[in-house]
Design an enzyme around this catalytic site. Structure first.
Site, PDB file in Angstrom:
ATOM      1  CG  ASP A  40      -8.465  -0.162   9.575  1.00 30.00           C
ATOM      2  OD1 ASP A  40      -9.279   0.761   9.662  1.00 30.00           O
ATOM      3  OD2 ASP A  40      -8.800  -1.356   9.442  1.00 30.00           O
ATOM      4  N   GLY A  73      -4.290  -0.898  13.620  1.00 27.64           N
ATOM      5  CA  GLY A  73      -2.984  -0.697  14.231  1.00 27.64           C
ATOM      6  C   GLY A  73      -2.150  -1.969  14.286  1.00 27.64           C
ATOM      7  N   GLY A 103       0.774  -1.242   0.000  1.00 21.89           N
ATOM      8  CA  GLY A 103       0.000   0.000   0.000  1.00 21.89           C
ATOM      9  C   GLY A 103       0.800   1.284   0.000  1.00 21.89           C
ATOM     10  CE  LYS A 118      -9.689   2.920   7.677  1.00 24.87           C
ATOM     11  NZ  LYS A 118     -10.530   2.109   6.758  1.00 24.87           N
ATOM     12  NE  ARG A 162      -2.119  -2.990  -4.493  1.00 26.53           N
ATOM     13  CZ  ARG A 162      -2.168  -3.207  -3.176  1.00 26.53           C
ATOM     14  NH1 ARG A 162      -2.061  -2.196  -2.347  1.00 26.53           N
ATOM     15  NH2 ARG A 162      -2.326  -4.417  -2.700  1.00 26.53           N
TER      16      ARG A 162
HETATM   17  P1  IMP Z   1      -4.360  -2.368  10.223  1.00 28.66           P
HETATM   18  O1  IMP Z   1      -3.391  -3.468  10.506  1.00 28.66           O
HETATM   19  O2  IMP Z   1      -5.763  -2.766  10.541  1.00 28.66           O
HETATM   20  O3  IMP Z   1      -3.971  -1.057  10.851  1.00 28.66           O
HETATM   21  O4  IMP Z   1      -4.423  -2.146   8.686  1.00 28.66           O
HETATM   22  C1  IMP Z   1      -3.315  -2.197   8.003  1.00 28.66           C
HETATM   23  C2  IMP Z   1      -3.432  -2.446   6.542  1.00 28.66           C
HETATM   24  O5  IMP Z   1      -4.741  -2.749   6.054  1.00 28.66           O
HETATM   25  C3  IMP Z   1      -3.040  -1.148   5.916  1.00 28.66           C
HETATM   26  O6  IMP Z   1      -1.639  -1.076   5.792  1.00 28.66           O
HETATM   27  C4  IMP Z   1      -3.744  -1.235   4.613  1.00 28.66           C
HETATM   28  O7  IMP Z   1      -2.911  -1.871   3.697  1.00 28.66           O
HETATM   29  C5  IMP Z   1      -4.983  -2.041   4.888  1.00 28.66           C
HETATM   30  N1  IMP Z   1      -6.115  -1.118   5.092  1.00 28.66           N
HETATM   31  C6  IMP Z   1      -6.666  -0.703   6.240  1.00 28.66           C
HETATM   32  N2  IMP Z   1      -7.659   0.164   6.031  1.00 28.66           N
HETATM   33  C7  IMP Z   1      -7.743   0.299   4.686  1.00 28.66           C
HETATM   34  C8  IMP Z   1      -8.572   1.085   3.818  1.00 28.66           C
HETATM   35  O8  IMP Z   1      -9.446   1.879   4.217  1.00 28.66           O
HETATM   36  N3  IMP Z   1      -8.333   0.942   2.499  1.00 28.66           N
HETATM   37  C9  IMP Z   1      -7.369   0.117   1.991  1.00 28.66           C
HETATM   38  N4  IMP Z   1      -6.563  -0.612   2.757  1.00 28.66           N
HETATM   39  C10 IMP Z   1      -6.755  -0.530   4.090  1.00 28.66           C
HETATM   40 MG    MG Z   2      -0.337  -0.755   4.357  1.00 31.80          MG
END
Ligand code: IMP
Ligand code: MG
Length: 182
Positions: A96, A98, A37, A124, A158
């Protein structure tokens, strides 16, 4: 729905670069991008920085989806450049729950960097499950699934130069419970 135009993103990237440039003057930091990402953000950020940096990447496997609970992330592929004694800056597209950033920070901390900070384009906070320090934050977003500028939904979108919130029912190809590598 448009969340951030390419102009707004570019201004945010310039603002982050200015803060990082000041804090890391003369440091030759090691920037660690979280694949996939962060690839566009990192590419724009290093050009906006206009200072010597080294660049490496990690790949992280994440589970869950925008609507399902996530569980801890796992490092799939680590860095090749040793972070030992280096000023390491993790570059993430979005935080998101974390879990991903937490896993990356835990992994890198074990490799004895001199300093370890995070630069995150999108935050977020309402979705957080585990607290993570964000040293440089581009934008705070509401709880919407964002795509574009490197962020995907099932590997689609993307390439979009701006950042959009997916509308209800607009879930793109093959929605999956396994989010994969964001
Ligand atoms: P986390 O581990 O839940 O914080 O999320 C991490 C990964 O999920 C991020 O690095 C993104 O690649 C993907 N992600 C989380 N939220 C979104 C979103 O709203 N759109 C696209 N990818 C997301
Ligand atoms: Mg990511």
């Amino acid at each position: 729905m448009l969340l951030l135009s390419s102009q707004e993103i570019a201004r945010g990237v310039q603002r982050l670069a200015q803060a990082i440039r000041q804090d890391y003057a003369g440091c030759n930091p090691l920037l660690v991008g979280v694949l996939k990402g962060a690839f566009i953000f990192l590419a724009d950020l290093v050009r906006a920085l206009g200072m010597p940096v080294e660049i490496d990447f990690v790949r992280v496997a994440t589970y869950g989806s925008a609507t399902l609970p996530s569980r801890p992330a796992r490092i799939l592929s680590g860095v090749r450049i040793s972070p030992k004694g280096r000023d390491v800056l993790v570059v993430e597209d979005i935080v998101d729950t974390g879990y991903t950033t937490h896993a990356v920070l835990t992994y890198l901390q074990r490799l004895s960097p001199r300093s370890l900070r995070t630069c995150v384009l999108l935050d977020k906070p309402s979705r957080r499950r585990i607290p993570v320090p964000i040293d440089y934050r581009g934008f705070t977003l509401p709880d919407r699934f964002a795509v574009g500028y490197g962020l995907d939904k099932g590997e689609a979108y993307r390439w979009l130069p701006a950042i959009y919130a997916l509308e209800e029912g607009e879930h793109g190809p093959a929605p999956s419970h396994r989010r994969g590598e964001g």
